[in-house]
Design an enzyme around this catalytic site. Sequence first.
Site, PDB file in Angstrom:
ATOM      1  N   GLY A 111       0.831  -1.205   0.000  1.00 48.92           N
ATOM      2  CA  GLY A 111       0.000   0.000   0.000  1.00 48.92           C
ATOM      3  C   GLY A 111       0.855   1.240   0.000  1.00 48.92           C
ATOM      4  N   GLY A 112       0.629   2.124   0.974  1.00 51.08           N
ATOM      5  CA  GLY A 112       1.385   3.368   1.063  1.00 51.08           C
ATOM      6  C   GLY A 112       0.596   4.557   0.583  1.00 51.08           C
ATOM      7  N   GLU A 154      -4.074   3.374   2.886  1.00 50.19           N
ATOM      8  CA  GLU A 154      -4.322   4.773   3.262  1.00 50.19           C
ATOM      9  C   GLU A 154      -5.425   5.356   2.390  1.00 50.19           C
ATOM     10  OE1 GLU A 154      -0.693   7.037   3.570  1.00 50.19           O
ATOM     11  OE2 GLU A 154       0.365   5.364   4.439  1.00 50.19           O
ATOM     12  N   TYR A 155      -6.669   5.336   2.858  1.00 53.47           N
ATOM     13  CA  TYR A 155      -7.195   4.827   4.112  1.00 53.47           C
ATOM     14  C   TYR A 155      -8.476   4.085   3.811  1.00 53.47           C
ATOM     15  CZ  TYR A 155      -3.821   7.995   6.143  1.00 53.47           C
ATOM     16  OH  TYR A 155      -2.647   8.625   6.461  1.00 53.47           O
ATOM     17  N   MET A 217       0.855   6.018  12.424  1.00 50.83           N
ATOM     18  CA  MET A 217       1.626   7.025  11.672  1.00 50.83           C
ATOM     19  C   MET A 217       1.307   8.397  12.264  1.00 50.83           C
ATOM     20  SD  MET A 217       1.318   5.553   7.798  1.00 50.83           S
ATOM     21  CE  MET A 217      -0.442   5.232   7.784  1.00 50.83           C
ATOM     22  N   TYR A 219       2.312  11.320  12.368  1.00 55.46           N
ATOM     23  CA  TYR A 219       3.030  12.450  11.780  1.00 55.46           C
ATOM     24  C   TYR A 219       2.176  13.078  10.679  1.00 55.46           C
ATOM     25  CZ  TYR A 219       4.779   8.086   9.557  1.00 55.46           C
ATOM     26  OH  TYR A 219       4.906   6.839   9.012  1.00 55.46           O
ATOM     27  N   ASP A 220       2.730  14.090  10.002  1.00 55.38           N
ATOM     28  CA  ASP A 220       1.985  14.869   8.999  1.00 55.38           C
ATOM     29  C   ASP A 220       0.869  15.699   9.628  1.00 55.38           C
ATOM     30  OD1 ASP A 220       3.561  13.984   6.917  1.00 55.38           O
ATOM     31  OD2 ASP A 220       2.257  12.297   6.412  1.00 55.38           O
ATOM     32  N   TRP A 361       9.987   6.214  10.204  1.00 55.53           N
ATOM     33  CA  TRP A 361       9.808   6.454   8.772  1.00 55.53           C
ATOM     34  C   TRP A 361      10.803   7.531   8.360  1.00 55.53           C
ATOM     35  CZ3 TRP A 361       7.312   4.205   4.820  1.00 55.53           C
ATOM     36  CH2 TRP A 361       7.352   4.888   3.590  1.00 55.53           C
TER      37      TRP A 361
END
Length: 451
Positions: A111-112, A154-155, A217, A219-220, A361
């Site tokens: 994925g990613g 995602e997602y 995750m 972050y962001d 990451w």
Amino acid sequence: MKILVYVLVLLTSCNALQDTGVKLKNFCYYTNWKTQSSDPDIRFDVEHINPSLCTHLLYAFANINEKELKLYWSQQGDDNGKLGSEAAGRYYEFTELKKRNAGLVTLLSIGGQTAESAGFIQIVQSEENMRQFAKNCIRFLRDRKFDGLDIDWEYPDNFKNKYTQFLEVMQNEFKAESTSEKDKLLLTIAVSGGEEHINKSYNISEIDKHVDYILVMAYDFFGTWSTVAGFTAPLYSRKTNLNFNQAYSQDWAIRRWIDGGAQADKLVLGLTGTALSYTLINSSRHDVGSPVSSTIGANKQLTYYGLCKTVSEKWTKVWDEEQKMVYAYADDQWIGYANATSMQEAVHYAYSQRLAGVMFWSLDIDDFNGAACNEGKYPLVSAIMKAIQKESSIGNENPSVLQTQTVSSFTTKKDNRTRLYFVRNGAENCYSSAVLLAWMCLCILVIANIV
Ligand SMILES: *[C@@H]1O[C@H](CO)[C@@H](O)[C@H](O)[C@H]1NC(C)=O
Ligand SMILES: *[C@@H]1O[C@H](CO)[C@@H](O)[C@H](O)[C@H]1NC(C)=O
Ligand SMILES: *[C@@H]1O[C@H](CO)[C@@H](O)[C@H](O)[C@H]1NC(C)=O
Ligand SMILES: *[C@@H]1O[C@H](CO)[C@@H](O)[C@H](O)[C@H]1NC(C)=O
Ligand SMILES: *[C@@H]1O[C@H](CO)[C@@H](O)[C@H](O)[C@H]1NC(C)=O
């Protein structure tokens, strides 16, 4: 003498109890898209990985062949498609890293961020598809000697229930395939730390039952799109400035997952080496929260080594105690980032919250050559590993008290957290009482002998 034996047995069993689950895991992502770079400072391949810095290595990413419900490579050179003695490619080099770190676990991640959801959507169309995909995955992973699969969808926004069912089918197939000689393949998921996606995508208490680890995750929270200067992955929310969204922190994300029903000892706190560079609107205003340019291209993401090359002696660096991050500025340029101290703080947090570990990451973003930052090779990931070892070695000292705040308006499920807490502290109390008892017994024996 008999008493002494009892005491020794008690001591040993306490010790065993105390050791369980103390050591945090370090999940490191390897990315395959810088393998083709012609710039030697940027090029990153399997040969650059230091396998002793991680407990778990994740290969990002493999693709999904939606027609055949199979995995397939995403970069030339991942896999030559052959099996047995003719098999070659980065997947094999990657799983061979276990020879250099006996305890290392290797996972293939699918994925990613840039992947289409189409593959996942096709898989979750029916239970039959899910089962077929699971069986194909097992063969693919075993042939390449991976120890597990990491699902990074995602997602699954509009597929909340299908996603849960998908994970259940995968885990059941993984369980059915394992034998006494063959460990079960590990099943992990990478999930959002953002409020909106968490609301839409996950039935947390249900998916918690079906996976081995949940990689948050976290972050962001800030990005190139933000209109004020902020950090991509601050440990704590900015409580001193209520103009900031209080959900923008790693601490918030972890508490949201725990309050939603995830067991702390399955949660892995996601960290990143990505730095954010902004152009300030008014160069005399450079605090966190200062207005930044909204012009496209004025704000950028940087790697940790890229940041080191940019921030020269002329820049002013400030440690932000509230969010455990650093910012640096010069003229109208502002960069927010995490350094080795931020990593140590995050590991300490993961330890004090009884999490399973941390995730980084990604390896190619750290100063992997050690050429840019003058802090040695892999300054960030090394700081994580050192902090993990430090936290483990002080394991019998009373760790800092668990924070008891909860994210209001969500059903809280703290029983398991509390249970874990008491298991840990119970072990410690048991240990110190036993030590005391042992000394008393020794004294009595010595006195008895003298008399
Ligand atoms: C998420 O759900 C909670 C509880 O239903 C709600 O209060 C909150 O506003 C939602 N947040 C977003 C960003 O959708
Ligand atoms: C999760 O699923 C369970 C069982 O189907 C259901 O009772 C619960 O309401 C769901 N929770 C959320 C947050 O979707
Ligand atoms: C820039 O910020 C300083 C300090 O807050 C302020 O005194 C000055 O008026 C600002 N300049 C402009 C053009 O807004
Ligand atoms: C992290 O940055 C702060 C601010 O510049 C600095 O004080 C601290 O020493 C740095 N940590 C490490 C390990 O270099
Ligand atoms: C607590 O964790 C155990 C597994 O460790 C699980 O079986 C149990 O359902 C959990 N308790 C609650 C209340 O969720």
